[in-house]
Design a protein around this motif. Structure first.
Motif, mmCIF file in Angstrom:
data_model
loop_
_atom_site.group_PDB
_atom_site.id
_atom_site.type_symbol
_atom_site.label_atom_id
_atom_site.label_comp_id
_atom_site.label_asym_id
_atom_site.label_seq_id
_atom_site.Cartn_x
_atom_site.Cartn_y
_atom_site.Cartn_z
ATOM 1 N N GLU A 13 -12.753 5.730 24.056
ATOM 2 C CA GLU A 13 -12.481 7.131 24.399
ATOM 3 C C GLU A 13 -11.147 7.220 25.109
ATOM 4 O OE1 GLU A 13 -14.285 9.927 23.811
ATOM 5 O OE2 GLU A 13 -16.078 8.902 23.035
ATOM 6 N N GLU A 50 -22.405 5.132 24.784
ATOM 7 C CA GLU A 50 -22.182 5.326 23.345
ATOM 8 C C GLU A 50 -22.216 3.981 22.613
ATOM 9 O OE1 GLU A 50 -18.744 7.987 22.633
ATOM 10 O OE2 GLU A 50 -20.316 9.448 22.228
ATOM 11 N N ARG A 69 -28.243 1.492 16.876
ATOM 12 C CA ARG A 69 -28.116 2.200 15.589
ATOM 13 C C ARG A 69 -28.748 3.598 15.605
ATOM 14 N NH1 ARG A 69 -28.601 -1.264 10.182
ATOM 15 N NH2 ARG A 69 -26.452 -1.977 10.166
ATOM 16 N N PRO A 129 -22.896 2.433 10.356
ATOM 17 C CA PRO A 129 -22.254 1.810 9.206
ATOM 18 C C PRO A 129 -23.103 0.683 8.619
ATOM 19 C CG PRO A 129 -21.181 1.137 11.258
ATOM 20 C CD PRO A 129 -22.253 2.110 11.636
ATOM 21 N N SER A 162 -25.740 2.974 22.246
ATOM 22 C CA SER A 162 -26.418 3.748 21.187
ATOM 23 C C SER A 162 -26.013 3.251 19.801
ATOM 24 C CB SER A 162 -26.113 5.243 21.331
ATOM 25 O OG SER A 162 -24.864 5.577 20.738
ATOM 26 N N LYS A 163 -24.835 2.622 19.708
ATOM 27 C CA LYS A 163 -24.409 2.080 18.405
ATOM 28 C C LYS A 163 -25.089 0.745 18.117
ATOM 29 C CE LYS A 163 -19.942 4.374 18.317
ATOM 30 N NZ LYS A 163 -18.489 4.180 18.254
ATOM 31 N N ILE A 186 -17.988 0.468 14.638
ATOM 32 C CA ILE A 186 -16.703 1.172 14.437
ATOM 33 C C ILE A 186 -16.486 2.207 15.530
ATOM 34 C CG2 ILE A 186 -15.539 2.845 12.905
ATOM 35 C CD1 ILE A 186 -17.006 1.538 10.531
HETATM 36 C C1 LIG Z 1 -22.567 7.836 17.092
HETATM 37 C C2 LIG Z 1 -21.786 8.380 18.249
HETATM 38 C C3 LIG Z 1 -22.235 7.619 19.500
HETATM 39 C C4 LIG Z 1 -20.306 8.151 17.918
HETATM 40 O O1 LIG Z 1 -19.467 8.224 19.008
HETATM 41 P P1 LIG Z 1 -18.100 9.047 19.008
HETATM 42 O O2 LIG Z 1 -17.443 8.783 20.318
HETATM 43 O O3 LIG Z 1 -18.381 10.457 18.637
HETATM 44 O O4 LIG Z 1 -17.206 8.472 17.827
HETATM 45 P P2 LIG Z 1 -16.611 7.026 17.618
HETATM 46 O O5 LIG Z 1 -15.310 7.184 16.961
HETATM 47 O O6 LIG Z 1 -16.644 6.195 18.852
HETATM 48 O O7 LIG Z 1 -17.637 6.367 16.597
HETATM 49 C C5 LIG Z 1 -17.777 6.873 15.324
HETATM 50 C C6 LIG Z 1 -18.385 5.789 14.470
HETATM 51 O O8 LIG Z 1 -19.629 5.388 15.011
HETATM 52 C C7 LIG Z 1 -20.419 4.899 13.948
HETATM 53 N N1 LIG Z 1 -21.733 5.475 14.081
HETATM 54 C C8 LIG Z 1 -22.118 6.752 13.840
HETATM 55 N N2 LIG Z 1 -23.442 6.863 14.068
HETATM 56 C C9 LIG Z 1 -23.876 5.659 14.451
HETATM 57 C C10 LIG Z 1 -25.157 5.149 14.811
HETATM 58 N N3 LIG Z 1 -26.255 5.914 14.793
HETATM 59 N N4 LIG Z 1 -25.264 3.851 15.138
HETATM 60 C C11 LIG Z 1 -24.172 3.036 15.132
HETATM 61 N N5 LIG Z 1 -22.926 3.472 14.805
HETATM 62 C C12 LIG Z 1 -22.801 4.758 14.475
HETATM 63 C C13 LIG Z 1 -19.769 5.334 12.639
HETATM 64 O O9 LIG Z 1 -19.226 4.190 12.015
HETATM 65 C C14 LIG Z 1 -18.697 6.293 13.096
HETATM 66 O O10 LIG Z 1 -17.511 6.249 12.354
HETATM 67 P P3 LIG Z 1 -17.455 6.795 10.838
HETATM 68 O O11 LIG Z 1 -18.259 8.051 10.822
HETATM 69 O O12 LIG Z 1 -16.008 6.975 10.576
HETATM 70 O O13 LIG Z 1 -18.105 5.700 10.034
HETATM 71 C C15 LIG Z 1 -22.031 9.866 18.504
HETATM 72 O O14 LIG Z 1 -21.127 10.636 17.778
HETATM 73 C C16 LIG Z 1 -23.394 10.369 18.120
HETATM 74 O O15 LIG Z 1 -24.425 9.805 18.418
HETATM 75 N N6 LIG Z 1 -23.460 11.475 17.482
HETATM 76 C C17 LIG Z 1 -24.724 12.042 17.018
HETATM 77 C C18 LIG Z 1 -25.461 12.802 18.048
HETATM 78 C C19 LIG Z 1 -24.654 13.807 18.734
HETATM 79 O O16 LIG Z 1 -23.717 14.363 18.200
HETATM 80 N N7 LIG Z 1 -25.023 14.081 19.976
HETATM 81 C C20 LIG Z 1 -24.231 14.884 20.856
HETATM 82 C C21 LIG Z 1 -24.935 14.902 22.192
HETATM 83 S S1 LIG Z 1 -23.781 14.959 23.493
#
Ligand SMILES: CC(C)(COP(=O)(O)OP(=O)(O)OC[C@H]1O[C@@H](n2cnc3c(N)ncnc32)[C@H](O)[C@@H]1OP(=O)(O)O)[C@@H](O)C(=O)NCCC(=O)NCCS
Length: 249
Positions: A129, A170, A177, A92, A173-174, A106
């Motif tokens: 989670e 996770e 970024r 974000p 990783s946020k 977020i």
């Molecule tokens: C980013 C990630 C850690 C989010 O975790 P999640 O448990 O799926 O979802 P959450 O609800 O906790 O978090 C989602 C929010 O993270 C934030 N987010 C997404 N990518 C991000 C990043 N690279 N850095 C920081 N924040 C991020 C966004 O705000 C998102 O919400 P939005 O899309 O509504 O704006 C994860 O989905 C991810 O890395 N996905 C990409 C890679 C992937 O899918 N790998 C799978 C391998 S198992």
């Protein structure tokens, strides 16, 4: 009913002190739709392209909680004039806020949305989670041998500790970024210590950071902060416990 807790917390360091904001939101989809007026026109255009109800809901949970977390930190902001865009790795990015250099982290799960707002000089990461035994096998496959061994060292059921370690990774990783777009071993959790009803961890490679986790009801929330910061999260965790237990009812 919509349940919203907002507040601020301090981030103490040896030579500086910073302030972050938070919002913990629990809402039904119908109530979220009543908050559509808080979306910036750019966000509204994006929202209108979303086809799936589940994603519409999670988008609103994230955007509304993030805006309210910004409002907790800067009460004068007109939240409908603030846009939160997705960066190239989906992180974000806060745009048009009159308070400069504010960013957000977020997370959303079921009807819960949690966001942290922070000054860019002091990043934060958050993840939430639901502990779900059905997901434990998939999570275990992603953990290292060292992390799997760690999960047996604290007095919690295995599915809870596995999910806890996963949320720490996770959240890390946020703050970086990058999201999980890497070899997950890079994010390895090195230690896991019980501290009252909270759990604190350090990381094997990303030694600049630490994670703090809380297990409440069916949920686990982890926050990652720079390792030498002492965050005053007492109020945040109290609201998290309260909301998580109601969300499970
Ligand atoms: C980013 C990630 C850690 C989010 O975790 P999640 O448990 O799926 O979802 P959450 O609800 O906790 O978090 C989602 C929010 O993270 C934030 N987010 C997404 N990518 C991000 C990043 N690279 N850095 C920081 N924040 C991020 C966004 O705000 C998102 O919400 P939005 O899309 O509504 O704006 C994860 O989905 C991810 O890395 N996905 C990409 C890679 C992937 O899918 N790998 C799978 C391998 S198992």
């Amino acid at each position: 009913m919509m349940l919203i807790h907002r507040g601020k917390f301090t981030l103490k360091r040896e030579h500086s002190i910073h302030t972050a904001g938070f919002c913990i939101l629990h809402s039904s989809p119908d109530q979220l739709i009543q908050q559509l007026h808080l979306l910036h026109p750019e966000e509204r255009s994006y929202y209108d392209t979303l086809k799936f109800d589940k994603r519409r809901e999670s988008y609103l949970l994230g955007r509304i909680s993030a805006k309210k977390a910004i409002g907790a930190l800067s009460s004068f902001e007109d939240l409908a004039r603030v846009a939160i865009e997705a960066g190239v790795f989906q992180f974000p990015v806060v745009k048009y806020a009159t308070t400069h250099n504010l960013q957000v982290s977020i997370t959303h799960c079921d009807g819960l949305g949690i966001a942290l707002s922070y000054p860019e000089v002091h990043p934060l990461g958050i993840d939430l989670e639901r502990t779900d035994k059905a997901n434990t096998t998939a999570i275990k496959e992603q953990l290292t041998a060292h992390e799997l061994a760690l999960t047996t060292t604290v007095p919690l059921p295995g599915d809870v500790t596995c999910t806890m370690v996963w949320t720490m990774k996770e959240a890390l990783s946020k703050i970086l970024r990058t999201g999980l777009t890497m070899d997950l071993k890079v994010l390895e959790v090195q230690s896991l210590e019980k501290d009252g009803d909270l759990y604190t961890s350090h990381f094997t490679h990303l030694i600049q950071y630490k994670a703090i986790s809380c297990h409440a009801g069916a949920y686990i929330c982890s926050i990652v902060v720079p390792g030498k910061t002492s965050p005053d999260l007492e109020e945040f965790w109290r609201f998290f416990r309260e909301t998580a237990s109601r969300a499970g009812e």
